[in-house]
Design an enzyme around this catalytic site. Structure first.
Site, PDB file in Angstrom:
ATOM      1  N   HIS A  72       0.818  -1.231   0.000  1.00 24.59           N
ATOM      2  CA  HIS A  72       0.000   0.000   0.000  1.00 24.59           C
ATOM      3  C   HIS A  72       0.848   1.275   0.000  1.00 24.59           C
ATOM      4  O   HIS A  72       0.316   2.362  -0.251  1.00 24.59           O
ATOM      5  CB  HIS A  72      -0.922   0.039   1.221  1.00 24.59           C
ATOM      6  CG  HIS A  72      -2.014  -0.981   1.197  1.00 24.59           C
ATOM      7  ND1 HIS A  72      -2.851  -1.161   0.118  1.00 24.59           N
ATOM      8  CD2 HIS A  72      -2.405  -1.903   2.125  1.00 24.59           C
ATOM      9  CE1 HIS A  72      -3.716  -2.138   0.381  1.00 24.59           C
ATOM     10  NE2 HIS A  72      -3.456  -2.612   1.593  1.00 24.59           N
TER      11      HIS A  72
ATOM     12  N   HIS B  63      -6.353  -7.045  -0.651  1.00 22.13           N
ATOM     13  CA  HIS B  63      -6.506  -5.606  -0.882  1.00 22.13           C
ATOM     14  C   HIS B  63      -5.734  -5.191  -2.130  1.00 22.13           C
ATOM     15  O   HIS B  63      -4.699  -5.782  -2.456  1.00 22.13           O
ATOM     16  CB  HIS B  63      -5.972  -4.812   0.323  1.00 22.13           C
ATOM     17  CG  HIS B  63      -6.657  -5.149   1.613  1.00 22.13           C
ATOM     18  ND1 HIS B  63      -6.173  -6.112   2.466  1.00 22.13           N
ATOM     19  CD2 HIS B  63      -7.778  -4.649   2.176  1.00 22.13           C
ATOM     20  CE1 HIS B  63      -6.985  -6.196   3.526  1.00 22.13           C
ATOM     21  NE2 HIS B  63      -7.960  -5.324   3.377  1.00 22.13           N
TER      22      HIS B  63
ATOM     23  N   ASP C 191      -4.523 -12.720   3.214  1.00 20.02           N
ATOM     24  CA  ASP C 191      -5.786 -12.262   3.801  1.00 20.02           C
ATOM     25  C   ASP C 191      -6.985 -12.500   2.893  1.00 20.02           C
ATOM     26  O   ASP C 191      -8.099 -12.088   3.225  1.00 20.02           O
ATOM     27  CB  ASP C 191      -5.702 -10.788   4.218  1.00 20.02           C
ATOM     28  CG  ASP C 191      -5.127  -9.890   3.148  1.00 20.02           C
ATOM     29  OD1 ASP C 191      -4.855 -10.368   2.029  1.00 20.02           O
ATOM     30  OD2 ASP C 191      -4.942  -8.680   3.439  1.00 20.02           O
TER      31      ASP C 191
HETATM   32 ZN   LIG Z   1      -4.333  -7.077   2.543  1.00 18.88          ZN
END
Ligand SMILES: [Zn+2]
Length: 349
Positions: free
Chosen positions: A135, A172, A257
């Site tokens: 990120h 994500h 995840d």
């Molecule tokens: Zn993640």
């Protein structure tokens, strides 16, 4: 492109880890916690690799290597905060005094893995780093991430003329990695991610800019997507794109995840799915040219199982089998993959 050759000899897995990765502490109750590495280590034990596991201790990245992704005073701001004992960067992202050494080692781990793979040390590498990185944008730490570890290694490989593919299987979107190479045709970036979900980027029509047009691929998936969706997408989208890119190095943002038990997400992979996904990805480039980086994964037993199953599968020891549901061709998640394929102009299979 030269294909991986499999012989009868043992597949060797290069494993980069360091106890100092546990010194990064984002605060009480934070899901990205040092105990994750204990779970990862249990997974390594579970895989029972013996001599097939080639351990190495990462060296810290230089400031210049990190500046290839994060220029200017980016590092200085983080160093100042760690030197002051730590603190919050944003609501999700914090550092402790120990974060500084950890982040330099995390950023250097992939570089060290590449050096060792170049020297023939192993067939595939995995670096079990903290803090995670995908990120972190060129200008902003965010989403538990301080330095974009996978991007630092991709930038280093691209600078020496390699053709690089980065595949992000964290639940994500890998927004930081996307930003780093959005206009860069040397690095193919593919992200699988739940949609909608933090950080909110990674739309289907985000496909790169300028010279990098077509070298960013996003595969947004609805909650509930299972392993068959990933396998379809790898077969129909990622494989052809990696081949078309002429990739000779594959870097994987290995976030676990997307496991069905993960508390932060709604995807539905099993540990066996992760093992199969990783094995498929590794087969896309020649042996000794893949480095996987730990990103997310917040359910500790799931993290242990995913790491164990993946390493065992990569070492071709055994496969951990779990039941999973299968989606038919008319299911919305399969349709999402087909839409991505159409949007990219790939013929429908
Ligand atoms: Zn993640």
């Amino acid at each position: 492109m030269r294909r991986s050759t499999r012989s009868l000899r043992q597949v060797r897995i290069l494993w980069g880890s360091d106890p100092r990765f546990a010194d990064h502490d984002a605060g009480p109750g934070h899901p990205e916690r040092p105990a994750r590495l204990v779970a990862v280590d249990k997974g390594v034990e579970l895989a029972g690799l013996g001599d097939a596991l080639v351990r190495f201790t990462p060296e810290p990245a230089t400031r210049d290597a990190i500046a290839a992704v994060h220029p200017g005073d980016y590092l200085q701001r983080i160093e100042d905060l760690t030197a002051a004992g730590g603190g919050h960067i944003d609501a999700d992202t914090a550092v402790s005094a120990g974060s500084w050494d950890a982040l330099l080692l995390a950023a250097g781990a992939g570089l060290g893995a590449v050096d060792r793979l170049d020297a023939g040390a192993a067939d595939v590498a995995f670096v079990a780093v903290r803090p995670p990185g995908h990120h972190a944008t060129p200008t902003r730490p965010m989403g538990f991430c301080l330095v974009n570890n996978v991007a630092v290694t991709a930038a280093s490989l691209a600078a020496r003329g390699a053709r690089v593919a980065v595949v992000d299987v964290d639940a994500h979107h890998g927004n930081g990695t996307q930003d780093a190479f959005y206009a860069d045709p040397r690095v193919l970036f593919v992200s699988f991610h739940e949609w909608p979900l933090y950080p909110g980027t990674g739309a289907l029509d985000d496909v790169g800019r300028g010279d990098g047009l077509g070298t960013t691929i996003n595969v947004p998936l609805p909650a509930g997507a299972t392993g068959d969706v990933y396998r379809t997408a790898i077969d129909e989208i990622v494989g052809p794109l990696v081949a078309a890119h002429g990739a000779d190095w594959l870097l994987v943002s290995a976030g676990f995840d997307a496991h069905v038990r993960d508390p932060l997400t709604g995807l539905a992979l099993t540990s066996a799915d992760y093992a199969a996904i990783m094995a498929s990805l590794v087969s896309l480039v020649p042996a000794g040219r893949t480095v996987a980086f730990l990103e997310g994964g917040y359910d500790l037993p799931a993290l242990e199982a995913c790491v164990g199953a993946t390493l065992a599968r990569l070492a071709e020891r055994r496969v951990v089998l779990e039941d999973e549901s299968a989606h038919g061709p008319g299911h919305p998640v399969i349709q999402a993959v087909r839409r991505t394929r159409e949007a990219l102009g790939l013929p429908l299979g």
